[in-house]
Design a protein around this motif. Sequence first.
Motif, PDB file in Angstrom:
ATOM      1  N   ARG A 132       0.837  -1.209   0.000  1.00 57.65           N
ATOM      2  CA  ARG A 132       0.000   0.000   0.000  1.00 57.65           C
ATOM      3  C   ARG A 132       0.866   1.250   0.000  1.00 57.65           C
ATOM      4  N   MET A 142      -0.418  -1.674  -7.339  1.00 59.30           N
ATOM      5  CA  MET A 142      -1.254  -2.409  -6.408  1.00 59.30           C
ATOM      6  C   MET A 142      -1.987  -3.561  -7.107  1.00 59.30           C
ATOM      7  N   MET A 354      -7.156  -2.658  -0.013  1.00 59.02           N
ATOM      8  CA  MET A 354      -5.965  -1.806  -0.018  1.00 59.02           C
ATOM      9  C   MET A 354      -6.288  -0.391  -0.482  1.00 59.02           C
ATOM     10  N   ALA A 362      -2.196   1.449   7.122  1.00 58.62           N
ATOM     11  CA  ALA A 362      -2.583   0.504   6.071  1.00 58.62           C
ATOM     12  C   ALA A 362      -2.649  -0.927   6.573  1.00 58.62           C
TER      13      ALA A 362
END
Length: 433
Positions: A132, A142, A354, A362
Amino acid sequence: MIELRLALQYLPLGCFYGFLYTALPVLLRAGGAESAAVGLLGLLALPTGIAFLWAPLVDRGARAPAAAAARHRRWMIVTQVLAAAALALVAAIDPTAAAGLDRRVYLTVLVLLFVISILFATKEVAANALLREMAADAPGLMARANGLRAAALFLGTWIGSGVLTTWYDDIGWRDAFLITAVLGILMLPAMIGLGARDGRGRGRADAEAAGGAESLDGAFAALGHMLRHAGGRRRMAGLSIVAVPLALPVAMFPVFLADAGLTMARIGLVLGGGGTIASLAAAWAGGWLAGRLGAARVLVALVVLQVAALAAWTGFALAAARGLVIDGGALAALGVLQLSVYAGFTVVLNILAMERARPAHAGTDIAVLRGSFYLTATAAHMAGGWIADPLGWLAYFGLTTLVFALVLPLLRLADPAAIRPPSARPADPAAAD
């Protein structure tokens, strides 16, 4: 390639769980273990669902992105080394070596395996947080990394459930666990420098970090963020809505294949052969498509595909209820499709978690969101075993199809952002709260 280096960290995790849930129950049963003792292995999946309880400890540290990345990388390295050491201990303690199962030795092994599960769950919290953080500077990373991550996890599962299980008579208990330990150690070099930024970025991060680290109270206060805010509760509800009807067919379709007359060899090919290859491909494709189209659009497509698969299961169940002959090849193909769809869901749901996690917390936010999915899915998985026989296959798959057909309307009510393209969402993940 950053995403590949990160994905490699999931190989030992997949290998561990693949061997754990494929070979270990058979070995324990052959050693004289009762069903209740074998059933205790199910507890080893618990740490993945409750990792949010200690995730704030992993997140706590310097607030600067580069400093946070270094801290998460250290957590990954330490937990992997400790997991390898614990696996080496398990390798030296074989509860099936004696003529009958030694319960004290078995409990010792079970405790060690639970510790390893906690370590791997903690490593996953740190890895998710690191990804993240890195994705903030690399758009598209991601989605790509999540696709490769899931593919590596499935590959590791195949190593554990296929290779180690097939060769078990030749390698034995000790070597099976030592190979898993060595596999984790071999992945350590890929972590070196992972998430590090250039000199300019590190200098800025060091300046930001001068303000000090987050307090322990502040870190754990982040744990309740999802529950305290309406947006967080919507996100958890959305994942739970998907988890229930997704887990029900995955839990019981192998049993239906057996009831429909497929041999164990053919079922093994579906689960460990074609299913594994298709899951690898689906995981990679899910990440690639999410990077191109957005995770929300891919989620909608997967829901439609899952409804179609469930309708096919219902059709086969109807044919079986009427005494018609079911084509084994068609059933096997549907089983492979089911596993592929499930693989796609795991990738897309992780991306959504995420995307909507706060960068400063995160690891905690992702663990809470993933926990809501996995705990609900585990409960649904267990419930599937209780209700399949009383309902019968036709009612079981028919009701599951109807429930999944309601997933998109329910998501629109509970968590509309889950099916909303990124361009239509708030730029700040916390803004939805």
